[in-house]
Design a protein around this motif. Structure first.
Motif: not given
Length: 154
Positions: A144-145, A147-149, A151-152
């Motif tokens: 999740k981390l 993917t979040f990073v 994607d940003k």
């Protein structure tokens, strides 16, 4: 035959990493295969986690049954900072274990990386293996981390 080789490799890795649980589990599964009881493998796969969690929970609850934990000990959990932090830590760990179980159901081959990573942690970091669910929970968090990073960054 590949399954047998992988089980033997896990036995060796478990022995090297001093992980008795991995070694024992791989041995039992290898014996089940060698004595032609493969028909029970789906049942073990389906119910094994439940039985393992049952015995783990029973082990954790023994202090209550043996009366080593009193009502006073329980009430202090809600009135002291260490107790409150223990409650929060337990809740977070349980949540992460649930996410780890979901991840392993979606992508069961990740168990290989979790086992090898756990063995590296035992050997090089002097860690203590607590099981694949927590390792999978941390992996799910890292997914999740990342993917979040990433994607940003796009």
């Amino acid at each position: 035959m590949n399954g047998d080789i992988l089980l033997v490799a896990l036995i060796i890795i478990g022995l090297i990493g001093r992980s008795h649980i991995i070694t024992t589990a791989a041995c039992v599964l290898l014996i089940i295969k060698l004595i032609s009881l493969e028909r029970y493998l789906p049942t073990i796969e389906r119910r094994g986690l439940e039985l393992g969690l049952l015995f783990l929970t029973m082990g954790v609850l023994v202090p209550f049954a043996s009366e080593r934990i009193t009502i006073k000990d329980v009430t202090s959990m809600f009135t002291t900072w260490p107790g409150i932090l223990a409650l929060v830590g337990g809740a977070i760990a349980t949540y992460m274990n649930g996410k780890g179980l979901e991840l392993l159901k979606i992508d069961p081959q990740l168990i290989v990386g979790l086992v090898i990573g756990s063995i590296f942690g035992i050997i090089f970091l002097k860690g203590i293996p607590v099981g694949p669910l927590m390792a999978a929970g941390i992996t799910a968090f890292l997914f999740k981390l990342f993917t979040f990073v990433f994607d940003k960054l796009r």
